[in-house]
Write an enzyme that holds these catalytic residues in place. Structure first.
Site, short mmCIF file in Angstrom:
data_model
loop_
_atom_site.label_atom_id
_atom_site.label_comp_id
_atom_site.label_asym_id
_atom_site.label_seq_id
_atom_site.Cartn_x
_atom_site.Cartn_y
_atom_site.Cartn_z
N ARG A 33 0.84 -1.32 -0.09
CA ARG A 33 -0.14 -0.01 -0.07
C ARG A 33 0.89 1.48 0.16
NH1 ARG A 33 -5.25 -1.36 3.95
NH2 ARG A 33 -6.48 -2.30 2.26
N GLY A 53 -12.15 -5.07 1.62
CA GLY A 53 -13.51 -4.62 1.55
C GLY A 53 -13.92 -3.75 0.54
C1 3PG Z 1 -8.77 -2.17 4.88
O1 3PG Z 1 -7.67 -2.57 5.29
O2 3PG Z 1 -9.62 -2.95 4.10
C2 3PG Z 1 -8.95 -0.56 5.05
O3 3PG Z 1 -7.89 0.08 5.24
C3 3PG Z 1 -10.15 0.08 5.62
O4 3PG Z 1 -9.78 -0.64 6.98
P1 3PG Z 1 -10.95 -0.89 7.98
O5 3PG Z 1 -11.78 -2.33 7.71
O6 3PG Z 1 -10.41 -0.86 9.29
O7 3PG Z 1 -12.02 0.06 8.03
#
Ligand code: 3PG
Length: 394
Positions: free
Chosen positions: A34, A374
């Site tokens: 990332r 996600g």
């Molecule tokens: C992830 O790693 O999917 C994103 O950075 C979002 O993080 P989160 O699920 O803690 O909101």
């Protein structure tokens, strides 16, 4: 949509929302994809003479400064990757006196990183106060945090209400282009491969993809729910009994739509959940009592590889088995290899499948590996991502 190519940032303060939510172990970053993916936008803004103020969340500190979730190690690694100092604006209030002082001292082309935006409780509530504070730091806002685009938080959505200019960065643009084209305008045959543990977390993805693909391949933990729904014996394999009917409905939908739905025809099974358990290969639906499906089997590997051979577009999300255990990584590796060998555009959804592809050494063979877990899943569900919508509305 406007991007960093459409603005002039010379001498301007540019707040860039990145997704630096990277895994840390004892203060060390264990996967820096990332960070690397964020570099093109940062470099462009430096080259154009902007004052680059980076921000991100890290983990879930739930509104309290937690030293182990500080972004300090990210500033150190980013400095190395950029070959220029990224000053860390250590400030438990994120936009407190320290951060403001650091911004005030910036020269054109300087880069600073703010502290974890989730040190502030308002962040995840998308509150106005913190959104305004963030906006007050900058002249221009750039959203390059695709991985966070499925969240509507202050630092990616709220802040856009209080800035005059909000644009997307190169990473955000690239993710949207690859995932968007694959799903909405694919070169055919279009094959999607879904795996991972749960049907329930991928219900909408399966449903949406059945409207788009030519072939849908389902492997991994969720395939046992399908197997049981068809009357098979699955032993103590993962299964969501509440989704048996759903599995049947999806099989029917595939038939009605003329989509080829491929499920495993055999499985590698174990007598306990460990790498060195006893292992057998059995046909789908013939798992003895007390045994657990841990991977797709060799016949299935061939079947799936054959199905992607002549594809023009392949999207893959979710491993085929317990790939963390070498004895049950064969199926996931076979799929990775099949994707590496096709001429198709190959797109890997983030999270586990991205990790698997990289760990198994096929990372550079894929057309695009998403930085969103996600977020890429919600994209595949056909949802509008709030982080994308907010930057586009400006
Ligand atoms: C992830 O790693 O999917 C994103 O950075 C979002 O993080 P989160 O699920 O803690 O909101």
């Amino acid at each position: 949509k406007k991007s960093v190519d459409d603005i002039n940032v010379k001498g301007k303060k540019v707040l860039v929302r990145c997704d630096f939510n990277v895994p840390l172990q004892d203060g060390k970053i264990t996967d820096e994809n990332r960070l690397v993916a964020a570099l093109p936008t940062i470099k462009k803004l430096i080259a154009d003479g902007g004052k680059v103020i980076l921000c991100s969340h890290l983990g879930k500190p739930k509104g309290e400064p937690k030293p182990e979730l500080s972004l300090a190690p990210v500033a150190v690694r980013l400095s190395e990757l950029l070959g220029q100092e990224v000053k860390f604006a250590a400030d438990p209030e994120v936009v407190g006196p320290n951060a403001k002082a650091a911004v005030a001292e910036m020269k054109d082309g300087d880069v600073i990183l703010l502290e974890n935006t989730r040190y502030r409780a308002e962040e995840t509530k998308n509150g106005d106060e913190f959104s305004k504070e963030l906006a007050s730091l900058c002249d221009v806002f750039v959203n390059d945090a695709f991985g966070t685009a499925h969240r509507a938080h202050c630092s990616n959505v709220g802040v856009t209400k209080y800035v005059d200019t909000a644009v997307v960065g190169y990473l955000m643009q690239k993710e949207i282009d690859f995932l968007g084209n694959a799903v909405n305008n694919p070169e055919r045959p279009f094959v999607a491969i879904l795996g991972g543990a749960k049907v329930s977390s991928k219900i909408s993805v399966i449903n949406n993809l059945l409207d788009k693909v030519d072939t849908l391949i389902i492997g991994g933990g969720m395939s046992y729910t399908f197997s049981k729904a068809m009357g098979g014996h699955i032993g103590v394999s993962l299964c969501e009994d509440d989704y048996l009917q759903y599995a049947l409905d999806m099989m029917k939908k595939a038939e009605e739509k003329g989509v080829k739905l491929l499920l495993p025809v055999d499985n590698r099974i174990g007598d306990s959940f460990s790498n060195d358990c006893n292992i057998q290969v059995v046909k789908r639906g013939e798992i003895p009592d007390g045994w657990e499906g841990m991977d797709i089997g060799p016949e299935t590997e061939k079947l799936f590889a054959e199905a992607v051979k002549d594809a023009k577009t392949v999207v893959w999300n979710g491993p085929m088995g317990c790939f963390e255990m070498p004895n049950f990584a064969h199926g996931t590796e076979a799929v990775a290899k099949a994707l590496a060998d096709t001429d198709a555009t190959t797109i890997i959804g983030g999270g586990d499948s991205a990790a698997a592809v990289n760990i198994l050494g096929y990372g550079d063979k894929m057309t695009h590996i998403s930085t969103g877990g996600g977020a890429s899943l919600e994209f595949l569900e056909g949802k509008e991502l709030p982080g994308v919508a907010a930057a586009n509305d400006k």
